[in-house]
Design a protein around this motif. Structure first.
Motif, PDB file in Angstrom:
ATOM      1  N   VAL A  43       0.818  -1.207   0.000  1.00 54.63           N
ATOM      2  CA  VAL A  43       0.000   0.000   0.000  1.00 54.63           C
ATOM      3  C   VAL A  43       0.859   1.267   0.000  1.00 54.63           C
ATOM      4  CG1 VAL A  43      -0.300   0.418   2.483  1.00 54.63           C
ATOM      5  CG2 VAL A  43      -2.185   0.845   0.934  1.00 54.63           C
ATOM      6  N   ALA A  44       2.050   1.163   0.566  1.00 54.26           N
ATOM      7  CA  ALA A  44       2.906   2.351   0.648  1.00 54.26           C
ATOM      8  C   ALA A  44       3.653   2.604  -0.657  1.00 54.26           C
ATOM      9  CB  ALA A  44       3.896   2.200   1.796  1.00 54.26           C
ATOM     10  N   GLN A  45       3.530   1.696  -1.613  1.00 51.99           N
ATOM     11  CA  GLN A  45       4.188   1.812  -2.928  1.00 51.99           C
ATOM     12  C   GLN A  45       5.673   2.172  -2.817  1.00 51.99           C
ATOM     13  OE1 GLN A  45       1.689   4.612  -5.030  1.00 51.99           O
ATOM     14  NE2 GLN A  45       0.135   3.046  -5.373  1.00 51.99           N
ATOM     15  N   PRO A  46       6.419   1.311  -2.116  1.00 53.57           N
ATOM     16  CA  PRO A  46       7.856   1.576  -1.976  1.00 53.57           C
ATOM     17  C   PRO A  46       8.581   1.267  -3.280  1.00 53.57           C
ATOM     18  CG  PRO A  46       7.323  -0.538  -1.030  1.00 53.57           C
ATOM     19  CD  PRO A  46       6.037   0.043  -1.501  1.00 53.57           C
ATOM     20  N   ARG A  47       9.801   1.764  -3.395  1.00 50.92           N
ATOM     21  CA  ARG A  47      10.569   1.530  -4.628  1.00 50.92           C
ATOM     22  C   ARG A  47      11.232   0.171  -4.635  1.00 50.92           C
ATOM     23  NH1 ARG A  47      14.639   5.765  -4.918  1.00 50.92           N
ATOM     24  NH2 ARG A  47      15.326   4.524  -6.664  1.00 50.92           N
ATOM     25  N   ALA A  48      11.461  -0.363  -3.465  1.00 51.93           N
ATOM     26  CA  ALA A  48      12.025  -1.713  -3.406  1.00 51.93           C
ATOM     27  C   ALA A  48      11.312  -2.484  -2.310  1.00 51.93           C
ATOM     28  CB  ALA A  48      13.515  -1.647  -3.109  1.00 51.93           C
ATOM     29  N   ILE A  49      11.116  -3.780  -2.547  1.00 48.85           N
ATOM     30  CA  ILE A  49      10.431  -4.594  -1.542  1.00 48.85           C
ATOM     31  C   ILE A  49      11.262  -5.837  -1.258  1.00 48.85           C
ATOM     32  CG2 ILE A  49       8.316  -5.824  -0.945  1.00 48.85           C
ATOM     33  CD1 ILE A  49       6.835  -4.123  -2.955  1.00 48.85           C
ATOM     34  N   LEU A  50      11.447  -6.123   0.023  1.00 48.33           N
ATOM     35  CA  LEU A  50      12.114  -7.357   0.432  1.00 48.33           C
ATOM     36  C   LEU A  50      11.034  -8.305   0.918  1.00 48.33           C
ATOM     37  CD1 LEU A  50      14.883  -5.689   2.649  1.00 48.33           C
ATOM     38  CD2 LEU A  50      14.893  -6.038   0.167  1.00 48.33           C
ATOM     39  N   TYR A  51      10.811  -9.375   0.169  1.00 46.98           N
ATOM     40  CA  TYR A  51       9.763 -10.324   0.546  1.00 46.98           C
ATOM     41  C   TYR A  51      10.401 -11.488   1.287  1.00 46.98           C
ATOM     42  CZ  TYR A  51       7.104  -8.189  -3.377  1.00 46.98           C
ATOM     43  OH  TYR A  51       6.469  -7.348  -4.244  1.00 46.98           O
ATOM     44  N   ASP A  52      10.040 -11.692   2.541  1.00 42.10           N
ATOM     45  CA  ASP A  52      10.561 -12.855   3.268  1.00 42.10           C
ATOM     46  C   ASP A  52       9.511 -13.958   3.229  1.00 42.10           C
ATOM     47  OD1 ASP A  52      12.044 -14.542   4.799  1.00 42.10           O
ATOM     48  OD2 ASP A  52      12.519 -13.067   6.346  1.00 42.10           O
ATOM     49  N   GLU A  53       9.731 -14.912   2.342  1.00 45.87           N
ATOM     50  CA  GLU A  53       8.830 -16.049   2.152  1.00 45.87           C
ATOM     51  C   GLU A  53       7.373 -15.612   1.993  1.00 45.87           C
ATOM     52  OE1 GLU A  53       9.693 -19.303   4.598  1.00 45.87           O
ATOM     53  OE2 GLU A  53      11.843 -18.982   4.437  1.00 45.87           O
ATOM     54  N   PRO A  54       7.074 -14.934   0.895  1.00 40.53           N
ATOM     55  CA  PRO A  54       5.725 -14.392   0.706  1.00 40.53           C
ATOM     56  C   PRO A  54       4.656 -15.469   0.549  1.00 40.53           C
ATOM     57  CG  PRO A  54       7.025 -14.116  -1.292  1.00 40.53           C
ATOM     58  CD  PRO A  54       7.961 -14.583  -0.225  1.00 40.53           C
TER      59      PRO A  54
ATOM     60  N   LEU B  82       0.844 -11.289  -8.305  1.00 45.50           N
ATOM     61  CA  LEU B  82       0.867  -9.931  -7.741  1.00 45.50           C
ATOM     62  C   LEU B  82       2.285  -9.357  -7.751  1.00 45.50           C
ATOM     63  CD1 LEU B  82      -1.501  -8.365  -6.453  1.00 45.50           C
ATOM     64  CD2 LEU B  82      -0.484  -8.887  -4.268  1.00 45.50           C
ATOM     65  N   ILE B  83       3.237 -10.196  -7.331  1.00 42.73           N
ATOM     66  CA  ILE B  83       4.628  -9.737  -7.325  1.00 42.73           C
ATOM     67  C   ILE B  83       5.052  -9.400  -8.745  1.00 42.73           C
ATOM     68  CG2 ILE B  83       7.018 -10.430  -6.877  1.00 42.73           C
ATOM     69  CD1 ILE B  83       6.010 -12.107  -4.562  1.00 42.73           C
ATOM     70  N   ARG B  84       4.648 -10.247  -9.707  1.00 50.52           N
ATOM     71  CA  ARG B  84       5.022  -9.973 -11.101  1.00 50.52           C
ATOM     72  C   ARG B  84       4.386  -8.681 -11.601  1.00 50.52           C
ATOM     73  NH1 ARG B  84       4.835 -15.304 -14.183  1.00 50.52           N
ATOM     74  NH2 ARG B  84       2.657 -14.789 -13.927  1.00 50.52           N
ATOM     75  N   ASP B  85       3.113  -8.454 -11.201  1.00 53.54           N
ATOM     76  CA  ASP B  85       2.431  -7.209 -11.593  1.00 53.54           C
ATOM     77  C   ASP B  85       3.189  -6.004 -11.061  1.00 53.54           C
ATOM     78  OD1 ASP B  85       0.517  -8.540 -12.893  1.00 53.54           O
ATOM     79  OD2 ASP B  85      -1.060  -8.289 -11.368  1.00 53.54           O
ATOM     80  N   VAL B  86       3.531  -6.097  -9.772  1.00 55.32           N
ATOM     81  CA  VAL B  86       4.240  -4.977  -9.146  1.00 55.32           C
ATOM     82  C   VAL B  86       5.552  -4.715  -9.883  1.00 55.32           C
ATOM     83  CG1 VAL B  86       5.427  -4.227  -7.054  1.00 55.32           C
ATOM     84  CG2 VAL B  86       3.221  -5.351  -6.877  1.00 55.32           C
ATOM     85  N   GLN B  87       6.194  -5.816 -10.310  1.00 51.22           N
ATOM     86  CA  GLN B  87       7.504  -5.684 -10.944  1.00 51.22           C
ATOM     87  C   GLN B  87       7.412  -5.277 -12.415  1.00 51.22           C
ATOM     88  OE1 GLN B  87       8.958  -5.659  -7.834  1.00 51.22           O
ATOM     89  NE2 GLN B  87      10.650  -6.018  -9.251  1.00 51.22           N
ATOM     90  N   SER B  88       6.208  -5.441 -12.997  1.00 54.07           N
ATOM     91  CA  SER B  88       6.099  -5.312 -14.452  1.00 54.07           C
ATOM     92  C   SER B  88       6.447  -3.903 -14.929  1.00 54.07           C
ATOM     93  CB  SER B  88       4.697  -5.678 -14.915  1.00 54.07           C
ATOM     94  OG  SER B  88       3.782  -4.764 -14.344  1.00 54.07           O
ATOM     95  N   SER B  89       6.253  -2.915 -14.077  1.00 56.60           N
ATOM     96  CA  SER B  89       6.552  -1.547 -14.494  1.00 56.60           C
ATOM     97  C   SER B  89       8.043  -1.359 -14.755  1.00 56.60           C
ATOM     98  CB  SER B  89       6.109  -0.574 -13.404  1.00 56.60           C
ATOM     99  OG  SER B  89       6.933  -0.743 -12.274  1.00 56.60           O
ATOM    100  N   GLY B  90       8.860  -2.237 -14.159  1.00 56.72           N
ATOM    101  CA  GLY B  90      10.305  -2.093 -14.323  1.00 56.72           C
ATOM    102  C   GLY B  90      10.903  -1.008 -13.447  1.00 56.72           C
ATOM    103  N   GLU B  91      10.039  -0.350 -12.660  1.00 60.08           N
ATOM    104  CA  GLU B  91      10.508   0.730 -11.789  1.00 60.08           C
ATOM    105  C   GLU B  91      10.868   0.210 -10.401  1.00 60.08           C
ATOM    106  OE1 GLU B  91      10.904   4.070 -12.507  1.00 60.08           O
ATOM    107  OE2 GLU B  91      10.677   3.267 -14.533  1.00 60.08           O
ATOM    108  N   ARG B  92      10.320  -0.955 -10.050  1.00 59.71           N
ATOM    109  CA  ARG B  92      10.481  -1.466  -8.690  1.00 59.71           C
ATOM    110  C   ARG B  92      11.560  -2.531  -8.641  1.00 59.71           C
ATOM    111  NH1 ARG B  92       5.220  -1.098  -6.622  1.00 59.71           N
ATOM    112  NH2 ARG B  92       4.496   0.994  -7.017  1.00 59.71           N
ATOM    113  N   THR B  93      12.176  -2.624  -7.488  1.00 56.63           N
ATOM    114  CA  THR B  93      13.188  -3.643  -7.266  1.00 56.63           C
ATOM    115  C   THR B  93      12.652  -4.616  -6.233  1.00 56.63           C
ATOM    116  OG1 THR B  93      14.744  -1.841  -7.530  1.00 56.63           O
ATOM    117  CG2 THR B  93      15.640  -3.908  -6.718  1.00 56.63           C
TER     118      THR B  93
END
Ligand code: ATP
Ligand code: MG
Lengths: 270, 250
Positions: free
Chosen positions: B153-164, B179-190
């Motif tokens: 929800v906070a739309q961070p630039r990078a996300i560390l997922y611990d065993e999502p 969902l993770i792929r969607d978030v990543q699809s923009s190519g802006e997020r790490t």
């Protein structure tokens, strides 16, 4: 020889730890005071929740303990006074003892056992289950989020509960005076009011006996909340760590209450 | 944007991280696999400054995390969100309030917009019906999803997922993968994804690494990783006991 060295080392470590944790408690207290201005409006809901926890839930216990403390005092002191033929002085003693010393101390003891221990357990559990780490990761200041509302609530509710406890104590004393010491109700309450009357040099309309007690209760409330939250924030190592934090909090609060209580009295009455 | 150089960390005598090196560019999705207890969560905690390394460097957008002051740490944490393995929801706030927390605390958005974004985030994880419940009243998998909603929800630039996907059923796990792929699809997020879930790993990764004995071994493209001849990786992918692998120092 090695054992003596070990013992000394262990003592040294324990003292160092205690000093560090006292420093930590002072730090979260000053941080809470600084966050009061910017954050209190946003945290008002949490403060109201804490009012219920610190003020409403312990109220029955405070009432019962207050009432019986007054009765007990009247019984013991009254019997001695009766020997001297001074039974009617009972009211003066009850009022002064309760409002100056017993009331704040007794109420804070009850709050330590019921509310302070719960604060240490709650915050300790949040610490060991990584909830506080998660707050920090979201840039939420745990002191402003968890500690400040608790300190505010305790600072306000402890004097109120103390006052209620003392009033009930005086009532209990009156009951014993009437039934056991044959002091009539009207004499008892007239004496009680005279003994608590505001002196000319007192602050405003409040008699010194009452306001010193309430100032004490205010300090005690802040103390119990701060010490308990500090112990919770320092918890580590699962359920055992939470248990240790609760014990630390309760023991430290008891010690600090009696020591600081003495010095506050000394300041006002020496 | 995230870089670890030769990071070491011990807890008492226990040397958990023994020289972790990794470099994560903007837009990448790095998946880290590894057996339980090898120090994956510990590595992630170092990146957001919850743990300090004994030695080594950790850089996030040029900020030296272990040496950062409070203000710099706030900058890092605003950019890098961490999904805790346990979820770590605040237990006395409802699911909705938990998810709203990062936005409410930022104090920049109006309440109406916060509500909209929270609802959207909850809905994407199928958590809207449970929004008013308390964390103690929902299942482990639901907690995980609520925590994921709170991170997204906070739309961070990078996300560390611990065993999502740990604790989720296969259907939900696939939803989370999407969902993770969607978030990543923009190519802006790490993203840095720690997981045991091989299906998720190959679904989202642009690179894969294996955490082994306190180090990250073999950071490679998913295809190369799959074909790797490294005995430890073969053992991990084929589900064999790696203590039987020759050359294992254990
Ligand atoms: N705060 C701590 N104090 C002491 N030891 C710790 C601490 N945190 C982690 N460890 C130890 O470090 C090791 C690595 O822990 P970590 O949580 O990173 O494992 P992991 O790779 O994430 O495993 P899993 O896949 O099971 O989550 C564990 O053996 C653990 O005992
Ligand atoms: Mg882990």
């Amino acid at each position: 020889m090695a054992t003596l060295k070990d013992t000394l080392e262990a003592r040294g470590r324990a003292i160092r730890l205690t000093v560090l944790e006292a420093g930590f408690a002072c730090q979260i207290l000053s941080q809470s005071v600084r966050r009061l201005g910017p954050d209190l409006r946003q945290r008002w809901r949490f403060v109201l929740d804490q009012f219920v926890v610190c003020g409403i839930s312990p109220l029955p216990v405070v009432c019962v303990v207050g009432l019986f403390t007054g009765m007990l005092l009247a019984l013991q002191v009254g019997m001695e006074l009766a020997k001297l033929g001074q039974s009617e002085a009972i009211a003066n003693m009850i009022g002064v003892i309760l409002f100056r010393e017993m009331g704040p101390f007794m109420t804070s003891m009850i709050l330590t056992a019921s509310v302070g221990s719960a604060m240490a357990a709650e915050i300790g559990t949040m610490r060991v289950s990584e909830e506080i780490d998660a707050l920090e990761c979201m840039s939420v200041d745990p002191v402003s989020f968890l500690v400040m509302p608790r300190i505010v609530a305790m600072a306000i509710m402890t004097p109120m509960l103390t006052f209620i406890g003392c009033v009930l104590g005086c009532l209990g004393g009156g009951i014993v005076a009437k039934t056991q010491l044959a002091v009539s109700g009207s004499v008892y309450f007239r004496n009680l009011l005279t003994s608590l009357e505001a002196e000319p040099d007192s602050l405003g309309p409040f008699p010194e006996e009452i306001y010193t007690g309430l100032i004490k209760a205010f300090v005690f409330g802040i103390l119990v909340a701060t010490v308990s939250c500090a112990a919770g924030l320092k918890a580590s190592g699962g359920a055992i760590g939470v248990g240790r934090a609760v014990r630390t909090a309760v023991v430290r609060c008891f010690l600090m209450l009696i020591i600081i209580g003495y010095y506050i009295s000394w300041m006002f009455f020496k | 944007m995230i870089e670890l150089q030769d990071v070491h960390k011990s807890f008492g005598d226990f040397h958990v991280l023994r020289g972790v090196n990794l470099r994560l560019e903007k837009g990448e999705t790095l998946v880290v696999l590894g057996r339980s207890g090898t120090g994956k969560s510990v590595t992630l905690k170092h990146i957001v400054g919850l743990l300090r390394p004994d030695s080594g460097k950790i850089l996030v957008d040029g900020i030296d995390v272990p040496a950062a002051d409070a203000e710099q740490l706030r900058v890092v944490r605003r950019q890098v969100a961490y999904l805790f393995q346990t979820g770590a929801l605040v237990n006395w706030l409802s699911v909705r309030d938990n998810v709203a927390l990062p936005l409410v605390e930022k104090r920049t958005l109006p309440p109406g917009e916060i509500r909209e974004r929270v609802d959207e985030s909850l809905a994407s994880l199928g958590m809207l019906e449970a929004a008013e419940r308390m964390p103690a009243e929902i299942s482990g998998g639901m907690k995980k999803r609520a925590a994921l909603a709170r991170v997204l929800v906070a739309q961070p630039r990078a996300i560390l997922y611990d065993e999502p996907t740990a604790g989720l059923d296969p259907i939900m796990a696939r939803t989370v993968g999407r969902l993770i792929r969607d978030v990543q699809s923009s190519g802006e997020r790490t993203a840095l994804v720690v997981t045991h879930d091989l299906e998720l790993a190959f679904a989202v990764a642009t690179r894969i690494g294996l955490h082994y004995e306190g180090e990250l071994i073999e950071l490679a493209d998913p295809e190369d990783f799959k074909q790797s001849r490294h005995p430890i990786i073969r053992a991990f992918l084929d589900g064999e006991d790696d203590t039987a692998v020759e050359g294992n120092p254990r």
